[in-house]
Design a protein around this motif. Structure first.
Motif, PDB file in Angstrom:
ATOM      1  N   GLY A  68       0.815  -1.212   0.000  1.00  0.00           N
ATOM      2  CA  GLY A  68       0.000   0.000   0.000  1.00  0.00           C
ATOM      3  C   GLY A  68       0.839   1.248   0.000  1.00  0.00           C
ATOM      4  O   GLY A  68       2.034   1.213  -0.281  1.00  0.00           O
ATOM      5  N   LYS A  69       0.194   2.339   0.366  1.00  0.00           N
ATOM      6  CA  LYS A  69       0.861   3.639   0.264  1.00  0.00           C
ATOM      7  C   LYS A  69       1.954   3.859   1.300  1.00  0.00           C
ATOM      8  O   LYS A  69       2.874   4.621   1.083  1.00  0.00           O
ATOM      9  CB  LYS A  69      -0.150   4.769   0.324  1.00  0.00           C
ATOM     10  N   ASP A  70       1.872   3.206   2.444  1.00  0.00           N
ATOM     11  CA  ASP A  70       2.888   3.342   3.487  1.00  0.00           C
ATOM     12  C   ASP A  70       3.762   2.090   3.512  1.00  0.00           C
ATOM     13  O   ASP A  70       3.361   1.065   4.067  1.00  0.00           O
ATOM     14  CB  ASP A  70       2.232   3.539   4.860  1.00  0.00           C
ATOM     15  N   PRO A  71       4.966   2.142   2.925  1.00  0.00           N
ATOM     16  CA  PRO A  71       5.818   0.950   2.856  1.00  0.00           C
ATOM     17  C   PRO A  71       6.555   0.683   4.173  1.00  0.00           C
ATOM     18  O   PRO A  71       7.776   0.738   4.258  1.00  0.00           O
ATOM     19  CB  PRO A  71       6.783   1.288   1.718  1.00  0.00           C
ATOM     20  N   ILE A  72       5.768   0.438   5.217  1.00  0.00           N
ATOM     21  CA  ILE A  72       6.307   0.102   6.530  1.00  0.00           C
ATOM     22  C   ILE A  72       5.562  -1.131   7.043  1.00  0.00           C
ATOM     23  O   ILE A  72       4.531  -1.505   6.478  1.00  0.00           O
ATOM     24  CB  ILE A  72       6.175   1.279   7.533  1.00  0.00           C
ATOM     25  N   PRO A  73       6.073  -1.759   8.091  1.00  0.00           N
ATOM     26  CA  PRO A  73       5.341  -2.906   8.642  1.00  0.00           C
ATOM     27  C   PRO A  73       3.962  -2.504   9.168  1.00  0.00           C
ATOM     28  O   PRO A  73       3.686  -1.332   9.412  1.00  0.00           O
ATOM     29  CB  PRO A  73       6.245  -3.373   9.792  1.00  0.00           C
ATOM     30  N   ARG A  74       3.146  -3.505   9.378  1.00  0.00           N
ATOM     31  CA  ARG A  74       1.797  -3.294   9.917  1.00  0.00           C
ATOM     32  C   ARG A  74       1.869  -2.781  11.353  1.00  0.00           C
ATOM     33  O   ARG A  74       2.883  -2.968  12.029  1.00  0.00           O
ATOM     34  CB  ARG A  74       1.027  -4.613   9.883  1.00  0.00           C
ATOM     35  N   PRO A  75       0.788  -2.177  11.845  1.00  0.00           N
ATOM     36  CA  PRO A  75       0.789  -1.668  13.224  1.00  0.00           C
ATOM     37  C   PRO A  75       1.188  -2.706  14.272  1.00  0.00           C
ATOM     38  O   PRO A  75       1.843  -2.371  15.265  1.00  0.00           O
ATOM     39  CB  PRO A  75      -0.646  -1.186  13.423  1.00  0.00           C
ATOM     40  N   GLY A  76       0.845  -3.970  14.059  1.00  0.00           N
ATOM     41  CA  GLY A  76       1.199  -5.012  15.018  1.00  0.00           C
ATOM     42  C   GLY A  76       2.698  -5.145  15.238  1.00  0.00           C
ATOM     43  O   GLY A  76       3.147  -5.489  16.335  1.00  0.00           O
ATOM     44  N   PHE A  77       3.486  -4.850  14.227  1.00  0.00           N
ATOM     45  CA  PHE A  77       4.944  -4.865  14.344  1.00  0.00           C
ATOM     46  C   PHE A  77       5.387  -3.861  15.400  1.00  0.00           C
ATOM     47  O   PHE A  77       6.177  -4.175  16.295  1.00  0.00           O
ATOM     48  CB  PHE A  77       5.567  -4.534  12.982  1.00  0.00           C
ATOM     49  N   PHE A  78       4.857  -2.657  15.300  1.00  0.00           N
ATOM     50  CA  PHE A  78       5.231  -1.593  16.235  1.00  0.00           C
ATOM     51  C   PHE A  78       4.661  -1.859  17.629  1.00  0.00           C
ATOM     52  O   PHE A  78       5.311  -1.553  18.636  1.00  0.00           O
ATOM     53  CB  PHE A  78       4.776  -0.232  15.702  1.00  0.00           C
ATOM     54  N   GLN A  79       3.483  -2.442  17.691  1.00  0.00           N
ATOM     55  CA  GLN A  79       2.894  -2.795  18.986  1.00  0.00           C
ATOM     56  C   GLN A  79       3.748  -3.845  19.688  1.00  0.00           C
ATOM     57  O   GLN A  79       3.959  -3.770  20.907  1.00  0.00           O
ATOM     58  CB  GLN A  79       1.455  -3.268  18.796  1.00  0.00           C
ATOM     59  N   GLN A  80       4.263  -4.802  18.943  1.00  0.00           N
ATOM     60  CA  GLN A  80       5.149  -5.818  19.509  1.00  0.00           C
ATOM     61  C   GLN A  80       6.443  -5.164  20.003  1.00  0.00           C
ATOM     62  O   GLN A  80       6.927  -5.493  21.084  1.00  0.00           O
ATOM     63  CB  GLN A  80       5.448  -6.909  18.473  1.00  0.00           C
ATOM     64  N   LEU A  81       6.996  -4.242  19.229  1.00  0.00           N
ATOM     65  CA  LEU A  81       8.211  -3.543  19.656  1.00  0.00           C
ATOM     66  C   LEU A  81       7.973  -2.776  20.947  1.00  0.00           C
ATOM     67  O   LEU A  81       8.842  -2.747  21.823  1.00  0.00           O
ATOM     68  CB  LEU A  81       8.689  -2.581  18.570  1.00  0.00           C
ATOM     69  N   THR A  82       6.814  -2.164  21.064  1.00  0.00           N
ATOM     70  CA  THR A  82       6.469  -1.436  22.280  1.00  0.00           C
ATOM     71  C   THR A  82       6.405  -2.395  23.463  1.00  0.00           C
ATOM     72  O   THR A  82       6.955  -2.119  24.534  1.00  0.00           O
ATOM     73  CB  THR A  82       5.139  -0.679  22.101  1.00  0.00           C
ATOM     74  N   ALA A  83       5.770  -3.544  23.264  1.00  0.00           N
ATOM     75  CA  ALA A  83       5.674  -4.548  24.333  1.00  0.00           C
ATOM     76  C   ALA A  83       7.054  -5.056  24.740  1.00  0.00           C
ATOM     77  O   ALA A  83       7.278  -5.384  25.909  1.00  0.00           O
ATOM     78  CB  ALA A  83       4.787  -5.710  23.886  1.00  0.00           C
ATOM     79  N   LEU A  84       7.984  -5.090  23.796  1.00  0.00           N
ATOM     80  CA  LEU A  84       9.341  -5.564  24.068  1.00  0.00           C
ATOM     81  C   LEU A  84      10.252  -4.464  24.623  1.00  0.00           C
ATOM     82  O   LEU A  84      11.403  -4.722  24.961  1.00  0.00           O
ATOM     83  CB  LEU A  84       9.963  -6.141  22.786  1.00  0.00           C
ATOM     84  N   GLY A  85       9.740  -3.225  24.657  1.00  0.00           N
ATOM     85  CA  GLY A  85      10.529  -2.103  25.161  1.00  0.00           C
ATOM     86  C   GLY A  85      11.545  -1.567  24.179  1.00  0.00           C
ATOM     87  O   GLY A  85      12.464  -0.847  24.569  1.00  0.00           O
ATOM     88  N   VAL A  86      11.375  -1.873  22.899  1.00  0.00           N
ATOM     89  CA  VAL A  86      12.315  -1.446  21.866  1.00  0.00           C
ATOM     90  C   VAL A  86      11.907  -0.105  21.248  1.00  0.00           C
ATOM     91  O   VAL A  86      12.753   0.670  20.823  1.00  0.00           O
ATOM     92  CB  VAL A  86      12.409  -2.523  20.757  1.00  0.00           C
ATOM     93  N   TYR A  87      10.623   0.169  21.215  1.00  0.00           N
ATOM     94  CA  TYR A  87      10.088   1.350  20.527  1.00  0.00           C
ATOM     95  C   TYR A  87       8.977   1.926  21.373  1.00  0.00           C
ATOM     96  O   TYR A  87       8.140   1.182  21.893  1.00  0.00           O
ATOM     97  CB  TYR A  87       9.557   0.921  19.145  1.00  0.00           C
ATOM     98  N   GLN A  88       8.983   3.227  21.501  1.00  0.00           N
ATOM     99  CA  GLN A  88       7.916   3.918  22.222  1.00  0.00           C
ATOM    100  C   GLN A  88       7.383   5.013  21.304  1.00  0.00           C
ATOM    101  O   GLN A  88       7.979   6.079  21.207  1.00  0.00           O
ATOM    102  CB  GLN A  88       8.447   4.530  23.527  1.00  0.00           C
ATOM    103  N   GLY A  89       6.336   4.727  20.603  1.00  0.00           N
ATOM    104  CA  GLY A  89       5.776   5.714  19.682  1.00  0.00           C
ATOM    105  C   GLY A  89       4.501   5.201  19.051  1.00  0.00           C
ATOM    106  O   GLY A  89       3.962   4.169  19.446  1.00  0.00           O
TER     107      GLY A  89
END
Length: 114
Positions: A68-89
């Motif tokens: 699609g128009k945003d060539p990034i991973p799906r929101p679940g990727f970032f949610q998993q990173l947040t749960a792992l303490g790798v990304y806060q955003g």
């Protein structure tokens, strides 16, 4: 279910070629089939995310992006990173896109052995 070895092989090939690929393309490449193809891939990617977080490595799952128009991973990727303490955003938008771009650059900058 496919183990992570086939997925890690595909991700390493992408990294060495400095490419990303869609969830569908990666799922097809490792032999996952519908129904549940993308969900099965997501589970494998989450396992890799956990390993990379634990070992403080760049997130190899970042090379798998949505179609699609945003060539990034799906929101679940970032949610998993947040749960792992790798990304806060945010799990989408400019903040997620910038984090993703930086992570891709980190991955591409690794040597041939990863």
């Amino acid at each position: 279910m496919t183990d992570t070895n086939a997925l890690l092989h595909v991700l390493e090939g992408l990294r060495l070629r400095r490419m990303t690929a869609t969830y569908k393309a990666v799922a097809d490449a490792i032999g996952l089939t519908p129904p549940g193809q993308i969900q099965a891939l997501a589970a494998l990617l989450e396992a890799i995310q956990e390993d990379d977080a634990r070992l403080e490595r760049p997130q190899r799952a970042a090379m798998v992006i949505q179609n699609g128009k945003d060539p990034i991973p799906r929101p679940g990727f970032f949610q998993q990173l947040t749960a792992l303490g790798v990304y806060q955003g945010n799990d989408r938008g400019a903040e997620a896109a910038m984090w993703h771009q930086n992570e891709i650059e980190r991955l591409y900058g690794l040597g041939p052995e990863g």
